[in-house]
Design a protein around this motif. Structure first.
Motif, PDB file in Angstrom:
ATOM      1  N   GLU A  31     -27.234 -23.690  -2.458  1.00  0.00           N
ATOM      2  CA  GLU A  31     -26.122 -23.586  -3.396  1.00  0.00           C
ATOM      3  C   GLU A  31     -24.789 -23.645  -2.654  1.00  0.00           C
ATOM      4  N   LYS A  32     -24.700 -22.968  -1.510  1.00  0.00           N
ATOM      5  CA  LYS A  32     -23.477 -23.020  -0.695  1.00  0.00           C
ATOM      6  C   LYS A  32     -23.192 -24.455  -0.245  1.00  0.00           C
ATOM      7  N   GLN A  33     -24.226 -25.150   0.211  1.00  0.00           N
ATOM      8  CA  GLN A  33     -24.057 -26.538   0.656  1.00  0.00           C
ATOM      9  C   GLN A  33     -23.602 -27.423  -0.502  1.00  0.00           C
ATOM     10  N   LYS A  34     -24.189 -27.208  -1.658  1.00  0.00           N
ATOM     11  CA  LYS A  34     -23.831 -27.995  -2.839  1.00  0.00           C
ATOM     12  C   LYS A  34     -22.368 -27.767  -3.213  1.00  0.00           C
ATOM     13  N   GLN A  35     -21.943 -26.495  -3.218  1.00  0.00           N
ATOM     14  CA  GLN A  35     -20.564 -26.173  -3.550  1.00  0.00           C
ATOM     15  C   GLN A  35     -19.600 -26.746  -2.513  1.00  0.00           C
ATOM     16  N   GLN A  41     -15.693 -33.364  -1.970  1.00  0.00           N
ATOM     17  CA  GLN A  41     -15.525 -34.548  -2.812  1.00  0.00           C
ATOM     18  C   GLN A  41     -14.259 -34.442  -3.663  1.00  0.00           C
ATOM     19  N   LYS A  42     -13.974 -33.251  -4.187  1.00  0.00           N
ATOM     20  CA  LYS A  42     -12.745 -33.055  -4.960  1.00  0.00           C
ATOM     21  C   LYS A  42     -11.523 -33.244  -4.069  1.00  0.00           C
ATOM     22  N   LEU A  43     -11.603 -32.702  -2.864  1.00  0.00           N
ATOM     23  CA  LEU A  43     -10.508 -32.855  -1.912  1.00  0.00           C
ATOM     24  C   LEU A  43     -10.294 -34.326  -1.572  1.00  0.00           C
ATOM     25  N   ASP A  48      -7.282 -39.215  -1.850  1.00  0.00           N
ATOM     26  CA  ASP A  48      -7.329 -40.652  -2.147  1.00  0.00           C
ATOM     27  C   ASP A  48      -6.242 -41.041  -3.138  1.00  0.00           C
ATOM     28  N   GLY A  49      -5.975 -40.188  -4.091  1.00  0.00           N
ATOM     29  CA  GLY A  49      -4.962 -40.477  -5.091  1.00  0.00           C
ATOM     30  C   GLY A  49      -3.563 -40.470  -4.517  1.00  0.00           C
ATOM     31  N   LYS A  50      -3.340 -39.732  -3.429  1.00  0.00           N
ATOM     32  CA  LYS A  50      -2.007 -39.614  -2.834  1.00  0.00           C
ATOM     33  C   LYS A  50      -1.807 -40.502  -1.626  1.00  0.00           C
TER      34      LYS A  50
END
Length: 132
Positions: A31-35, A41-43, A48-50
């Protein structure tokens, strides 16, 4: 390959001190690895957007190729869960031994009580509050 035979008495005797703590620790680690992967990925998405030159950044590209939690933490064989020492278990699963032992010390009484509580609900059998 040699056949590994695990007798039922070893599985039963190791339930609270080996099997359950190890299984639950591995689940928490997954679960820690998944989070962590989701956070990265969010980062990456935010960066990527900036950044127009995001594809030229080798550090960020390396994080995109990381293994998923299910690939990184394969399920251990039963003989490793039931019969191996804590040293061997942690080494084989590439886990931090101190972190596992701290988890185990906290988890054993909780896991034992939880299963006894379930049994009490079904059968009325008393709960043993003395942890061994």
């Amino acid at each position: 390959p040699p056949k590994i035979i695990i007798r039922s008495r070893y599985i039963a005797s190791s339930l609270y001190n080996r099997l359950l703590p190890r299984w639950h620790f591995l689940q928490e680690e997954r679960e820690k690895q998944k989070q962590q992967l989701q956070l990265e990925q969010k980062l990456d998405t935010l960066v990527d957007g900036k950044s127009k030159d995001a594809s030229n950044n080798p550090t960020r590209n390396a994080s995109k190729t990381k293994q998923s939690p299910s690939d990184a933490a394969d399920l251990p064989p039963l003989h490793l869960l039931a019969g191996a020492s804590d040293d061997v278990f942690c080494r084989q699963m590439k886990l931090d031994k101190k972190e596992y032992l701290a988890f185990k010390e906290e988890a054993v009484p909780r896991l034992k009580f939880s299963s006894q509580f379930d049994r009490w609900l079904k059968t009325g059998r008393p709960i043993d509050l003395v942890s061994g």
